[in-house]
Design a protein around this motif. Structure first.
Motif, short mmCIF file in Angstrom:
data_model
loop_
_atom_site.label_atom_id
_atom_site.label_comp_id
_atom_site.label_asym_id
_atom_site.label_seq_id
_atom_site.Cartn_x
_atom_site.Cartn_y
_atom_site.Cartn_z
N LEU A 210 0.85 -1.10 0.00
CA LEU A 210 0.16 -0.10 -0.02
C LEU A 210 0.72 1.25 -0.06
CD1 LEU A 210 -2.99 -0.87 2.27
CD2 LEU A 210 -2.60 -1.38 -0.15
N ASN A 211 1.91 1.18 0.56
CA ASN A 211 2.85 2.37 0.86
C ASN A 211 3.48 2.87 -0.55
OD1 ASN A 211 3.59 0.85 3.52
ND2 ASN A 211 3.86 3.05 3.71
N LEU A 212 3.66 1.47 -1.51
CA LEU A 212 4.25 1.55 -2.88
C LEU A 212 3.20 1.88 -3.87
CD1 LEU A 212 6.56 1.09 -4.75
CD2 LEU A 212 6.12 -1.38 -4.71
N LEU A 213 1.91 1.60 -3.76
CA LEU A 213 0.77 2.35 -4.18
C LEU A 213 0.66 3.79 -4.23
CD1 LEU A 213 -1.86 -0.68 -4.33
CD2 LEU A 213 -0.82 0.59 -6.53
N ALA A 214 0.49 4.04 -2.74
CA ALA A 214 0.19 5.56 -2.75
C ALA A 214 1.42 6.26 -3.04
CB ALA A 214 0.05 5.71 -0.97
N ALA A 215 2.84 5.77 -3.05
CA ALA A 215 3.68 6.67 -3.31
C ALA A 215 3.95 6.75 -4.74
CB ALA A 215 5.24 5.75 -2.92
N THR A 216 3.61 5.95 -5.59
CA THR A 216 3.47 5.73 -7.11
C THR A 216 2.44 6.93 -7.28
OG1 THR A 216 4.07 3.44 -7.21
CG2 THR A 216 3.09 4.56 -9.10
N ARG A 217 1.42 7.12 -6.87
CA ARG A 217 0.37 8.00 -7.10
C ARG A 217 0.80 9.44 -6.76
NH1 ARG A 217 -3.51 9.46 -10.97
NH2 ARG A 217 -4.78 10.79 -9.90
N ARG A 218 1.33 9.33 -5.75
CA ARG A 218 1.75 10.72 -5.20
C ARG A 218 2.96 11.26 -6.05
NH1 ARG A 218 1.24 9.85 1.29
NH2 ARG A 218 -0.97 9.28 1.13
N ALA A 219 3.82 10.37 -6.53
CA ALA A 219 4.84 10.80 -7.41
C ALA A 219 4.25 11.25 -8.95
CB ALA A 219 5.91 9.76 -7.50
N PHE A 220 3.42 10.41 -9.46
CA PHE A 220 2.64 10.74 -10.50
C PHE A 220 2.17 12.27 -10.57
CE2 PHE A 220 -0.97 10.63 -13.58
CZ PHE A 220 -0.26 10.67 -14.78
N GLU A 221 1.43 12.43 -9.33
CA GLU A 221 0.84 13.89 -9.16
C GLU A 221 1.68 15.01 -8.85
OE1 GLU A 221 -2.35 14.71 -9.52
OE2 GLU A 221 -2.93 12.47 -10.23
N GLY A 222 3.08 14.82 -9.01
CA GLY A 222 3.97 15.83 -8.71
C GLY A 222 4.71 15.84 -7.49
N ALA A 223 4.64 14.95 -6.59
CA ALA A 223 5.22 15.01 -5.11
C ALA A 223 6.62 15.04 -5.27
CB ALA A 223 4.65 13.83 -4.20
N GLY A 224 7.23 15.75 -4.29
CA GLY A 224 8.80 15.71 -4.49
C GLY A 224 9.29 14.45 -3.89
N THR A 231 6.48 8.55 2.20
CA THR A 231 5.22 7.87 1.93
C THR A 231 5.60 6.19 1.94
OG1 THR A 231 4.18 9.43 0.42
CG2 THR A 231 3.50 7.05 0.43
N LEU A 232 6.77 5.78 1.36
CA LEU A 232 7.07 4.45 1.23
C LEU A 232 7.67 4.09 2.95
CD1 LEU A 232 9.55 4.53 -1.76
CD2 LEU A 232 7.50 3.38 -1.61
N GLU A 233 8.16 5.21 3.68
CA GLU A 233 8.40 4.66 5.17
C GLU A 233 7.59 4.64 6.17
OE1 GLU A 233 11.93 7.28 5.22
OE2 GLU A 233 13.19 5.80 4.49
N ASP A 234 6.17 5.26 5.60
CA ASP A 234 5.11 5.53 6.62
C ASP A 234 4.43 4.17 7.19
OD1 ASP A 234 2.89 6.34 8.08
OD2 ASP A 234 2.14 7.50 6.61
N ARG A 235 4.83 3.76 8.51
CA ARG A 235 4.24 2.73 9.23
C ARG A 235 2.77 2.82 9.57
NH1 ARG A 235 9.60 1.63 10.19
NH2 ARG A 235 10.23 -0.61 10.75
N ASP A 236 2.16 4.00 9.61
CA ASP A 236 0.91 4.17 9.90
C ASP A 236 -0.14 4.72 8.70
OD1 ASP A 236 1.34 3.47 12.53
OD2 ASP A 236 2.19 5.41 12.73
N LEU A 237 0.41 4.60 7.46
CA LEU A 237 -0.20 5.07 6.38
C LEU A 237 -1.80 4.49 6.34
CD1 LEU A 237 0.25 6.58 3.60
CD2 LEU A 237 0.52 4.39 2.64
N ARG A 238 -2.59 5.52 6.03
CA ARG A 238 -3.97 5.19 6.02
C ARG A 238 -4.45 5.70 4.58
NH1 ARG A 238 -2.52 2.37 9.07
NH2 ARG A 238 -3.58 1.63 10.99
N PRO A 239 -4.20 5.41 3.36
CA PRO A 239 -4.46 6.07 2.07
C PRO A 239 -6.15 5.75 1.61
CG PRO A 239 -3.36 3.96 1.76
CD PRO A 239 -3.35 4.25 3.13
N ASP A 240 -6.51 6.72 0.99
CA ASP A 240 -7.69 6.52 0.40
C ASP A 240 -7.69 5.59 -0.48
OD1 ASP A 240 -9.68 7.37 -1.75
OD2 ASP A 240 -10.50 8.42 -0.11
N PRO A 241 -8.80 4.78 -0.72
CA PRO A 241 -8.78 3.68 -1.76
C PRO A 241 -8.83 4.04 -3.14
CG PRO A 241 -10.19 3.00 0.05
CD PRO A 241 -9.61 4.26 0.33
#
Length: 272
Positions: A210-224, A231-241
């Motif tokens: 899930l970290n990898l999915l969220a990181a991929t989307r955020r990178a695509f949206e222009g995240a630094g 995002t990859l290192e977040d142990r408490d990540l609660r991303p939106d489906p």
């Protein structure tokens, strides 16, 4: 209207690979018998090209075949699948010539083109080219360029049996960035049994899918880079489906010797 969950076909069943090492016939039977959410989560059944002759007759699930040799051995498994009526969905081939990664990639592209021209390999069979677990050097990026130009896909190794085989988050972030820069979908392999970042029994950091999915989307949206790494290192990540579903455009699936562990995590986090 029914909407498929973001995790549909997310896990390619690699039960016969380490550390699972399941017997081929047993794994194939389990794959075919899977039902419910576990069946929805499961994508292709992953085998080595050397396993194809022993695959039970009548196997009906889509196959991803890992080519154990070089580019010259790519057409053989495709032809064997055609002869046996096996449903080939994908081929994985690793670049092994570390002294000439771009040249190695060009040889793979040429082999794919030849196999398709000969009618051995269908156009809709996804070919994933695995780049080495190394820094994104000029040669690494040039090889990625060759893969992208041929409209093939990338394969990223996100773990392994040894602690050192789990790439640090900054390195994985550069691989993701390289794939997105080239608008090239990728699949991952190894080390992604769990949904979220965690430490293994050996103390080594493991990536979460899930970290990898969220990181991929955020990178695509222009995240630094810093945000992607965080995002990859977040142990408490609660991303939106919805964010996770969007990430599937690029991060298409990952191989795992367990389907039960990923499914259990999805349920426990309530993102399914």
């Amino acid at each position: 209207m029914t909407t498929e969950p973001f995790w549909t076909g997310l896990v390619d069943d690699a039960a016969i690979f380490p550390p699972g090492d399941a017997e081929l016939a047993t794994a194939a039977e389990a794959y075919a018998a899977r039902t419910g959410d576990a069946a929805t989560l499961t994508g292709s059944f992953v085998v080595r090209d050397t396993d194809l002759p022993a695959l039970p007759a009548g196997f009906a699930g889509p196959l991803t075949v890992v080519v154990t040799g070089g580019a010259g051995q790519l057409a053989g498994p495709a032809a064997l699948c055609a002869r046996r009526g096996l449903p080939l969905a994908g081929l994985d081939v690793a670049l092994r010539d570390l002294d000439d990664l771009p040249g190695n990639a060009r040889r793979v592209v040429a082999a794919v083109d030849a196999a398709r021209a000969e009618g051995v390999l269908d156009e809709d069979v996804a070919v994933h080219v695995e780049l080495p677990q190394s820094e994104a050097t000029y040669a690494w990026l040039a090889a990625a360029d060759e893969v992208a130009a041929a409209e093939l896909r990338l394969k990223l190794r996100t773990g392994g049996l040894e602690a050192f085989q789990h790439p640090p988050a900054p390195l994985l972030a550069t691989w993701i960035d390289a794939a997105l820069d080239r608008e090239t979908p990728f699949r991952c392999t190894a080390g992604l049994h769990r949904a979220l970042r965690h430490a293994g029994e050996d103390g080594a950091e493991r990536h979460g899918f899930l970290n990898l999915l969220a990181a991929t989307r955020r990178a695509f949206e222009g995240a630094g880079a810093d945000e992607v790494v965080a995002t990859l290192e977040d142990r408490d990540l609660r991303p939106d489906p919805a964010e996770l579903a969007a990430g599937r455009r690029w991060f298409t699936s990952f191989g795992s010797c367990s389907v039960e562990e990923p499914m259990a995590d999805i349920r426990a986090l309530g993102v399914g």
